[in-house]
Design an enzyme around this catalytic site. Structure first.
Site, short mmCIF file in Angstrom:
data_model
loop_
_atom_site.label_atom_id
_atom_site.label_comp_id
_atom_site.label_asym_id
_atom_site.label_seq_id
_atom_site.Cartn_x
_atom_site.Cartn_y
_atom_site.Cartn_z
N GLU A 124 41.56 -48.60 -20.76
CA GLU A 124 40.81 -47.62 -21.57
C GLU A 124 39.56 -48.27 -22.17
O GLU A 124 38.53 -47.62 -22.31
CB GLU A 124 41.72 -47.03 -22.66
CG GLU A 124 42.71 -46.05 -22.04
CD GLU A 124 44.03 -45.92 -22.77
OE1 GLU A 124 44.12 -46.30 -23.95
OE2 GLU A 124 45.00 -45.43 -22.14
N LYS B 73 47.90 -47.51 -29.23
CA LYS B 73 46.58 -46.90 -29.02
C LYS B 73 46.07 -46.31 -30.33
O LYS B 73 46.37 -46.85 -31.39
CB LYS B 73 46.65 -45.85 -27.90
CG LYS B 73 47.36 -46.37 -26.65
CD LYS B 73 47.13 -45.52 -25.46
CE LYS B 73 47.99 -46.01 -24.31
NZ LYS B 73 47.59 -45.51 -23.03
N GLU C 239 48.57 -53.42 -15.12
CA GLU C 239 48.64 -51.99 -15.45
C GLU C 239 47.79 -51.19 -14.47
O GLU C 239 46.57 -51.07 -14.66
CB GLU C 239 48.11 -51.77 -16.86
CG GLU C 239 48.86 -52.50 -17.94
CD GLU C 239 48.76 -51.79 -19.28
OE1 GLU C 239 49.80 -51.46 -19.84
OE2 GLU C 239 47.63 -51.54 -19.73
N SER D 287 53.39 -46.02 -17.69
CA SER D 287 54.49 -45.04 -17.74
C SER D 287 55.87 -45.68 -17.64
O SER D 287 56.79 -45.10 -17.08
CB SER D 287 54.30 -43.96 -16.67
OG SER D 287 53.07 -43.28 -16.87
#
Ligand code: PEP
Length: 257
Positions: A102, A12, A172, A218
């Site tokens: 995102e 990221k 995801e 996670s």
């Protein structure tokens, strides 16, 4: 069919050049030649780190792949702030993440944008890692499989089976990303199996069986074993746990076993 596992780290917007070089060097120092046949390791740093990261890996002759986290579908021109497929290829990328939640949630990326990026990457001989996943609201409604399969269908519109075979899909669930709340192996497997069934409808059973489907959300050294033990989960796309040498190396080793 035996699929080669993949462990991909999505850094990221973390690690400026100095930190990126140090972390890459640490990962590279731990890499062993016999990993080559057992796992594909991919590091996806921010754009500015791509070339420095690739330089470390080339110097060490370490067969770890580099991926970008995003790309624009046009080759060049008046697109301020964007980076093209030829640009990331020149930095040494073999892969590129597309449609991360995102990007979809914070930057308004649509299924149509994802499809344009997928086709541009394939046209430029790079392999997309296509992210799909449902929000908690969709899961609570009970329409997860339909929602995720629609994302898959849209992402691969106009792509043929030969090109699809080069792609990776990452399931995801949005509610599991960066939250510490992981999908159970049963939840993850159910959706990954539905994705593979959708891929079979689109590209045929043989191609669907050859394509890798990763789980992301996670994933960490404590939960990786049960997740990758599932038949349709071929590795992980890792955020937080890819930022530390030890946890990332543990994840890579776990997927090789
Ligand atoms: C991700 O960003 O793709 C991701 C899975 O993040 P995390 O592992 O931190 O949940």
């Amino acid at each position: 069919m035996a699929r080669k596992p993949m462990m991909a780290g999505n850094w990221k917007m973390n690690n400026a050049i100095g930190e990126a070089v140090v972390l890459t060097q640490e990962i590279s120092n731990n890499w062993r030649k016999d990993w080559e046949d057992k796992v594909d390791v991919v590091i996806c740093p921010p754009f500015v780190d791509l070339k420095p990261v690739k330089t470390v890996l080339e110097f060490d002759k370490t067969k770890i792949f580099v991926g970008a986290q995003n790309v624009y579908w046009e080759e060049a021109g008046a697109f301020t702030g964007e980076v093209s497929v030829p640009m990331i290829r020149e930095c040494g990328c073999d892969y590129c993440i597309v449609g991360h939640s995102e990007r979809r949630g914070l930057f308004g990326e649509t299924n149509e944008d994802v499809n344009k990026k997928v086709r541009a990457l394939l046209g430029g001989r790079l392999a997309p890692i296509v992210c799909v996943g449902e929000s908690l609201a969709v899961r609570d409604e009970g329409t997860t499989n339909e929602y995720v399969c629609a994302q898959v269908k849209a992402a691969f519109a106009g792509v043929d089976a030969d090109d699809a075979a080069k792609c990776v899909v990452a399931y995801e669930p949005v509610w599991a990303i960066g939250t510490g709340r992981t999908a159970t192996p049963e939840q993850a497997e159910e959706v990954c199996a539905a994705i593979r069934a959708q891929l079979a409808v689109l590209f045929g059973e043989e191609t669907a069986q050859a394509m890798r489907i990763l789980y992301g959300g996670s994933m960490n050294p404590g939960n990786v074993d049960v997740l990758v033990a599932e038949p349709d989960i071929d590795g992980g796309l890792i955020g937080g746990a890819s930022l530390k040498r030890d946890s990332f190396i543990q994840l890579v080793k776990a997927v090789m076993q």
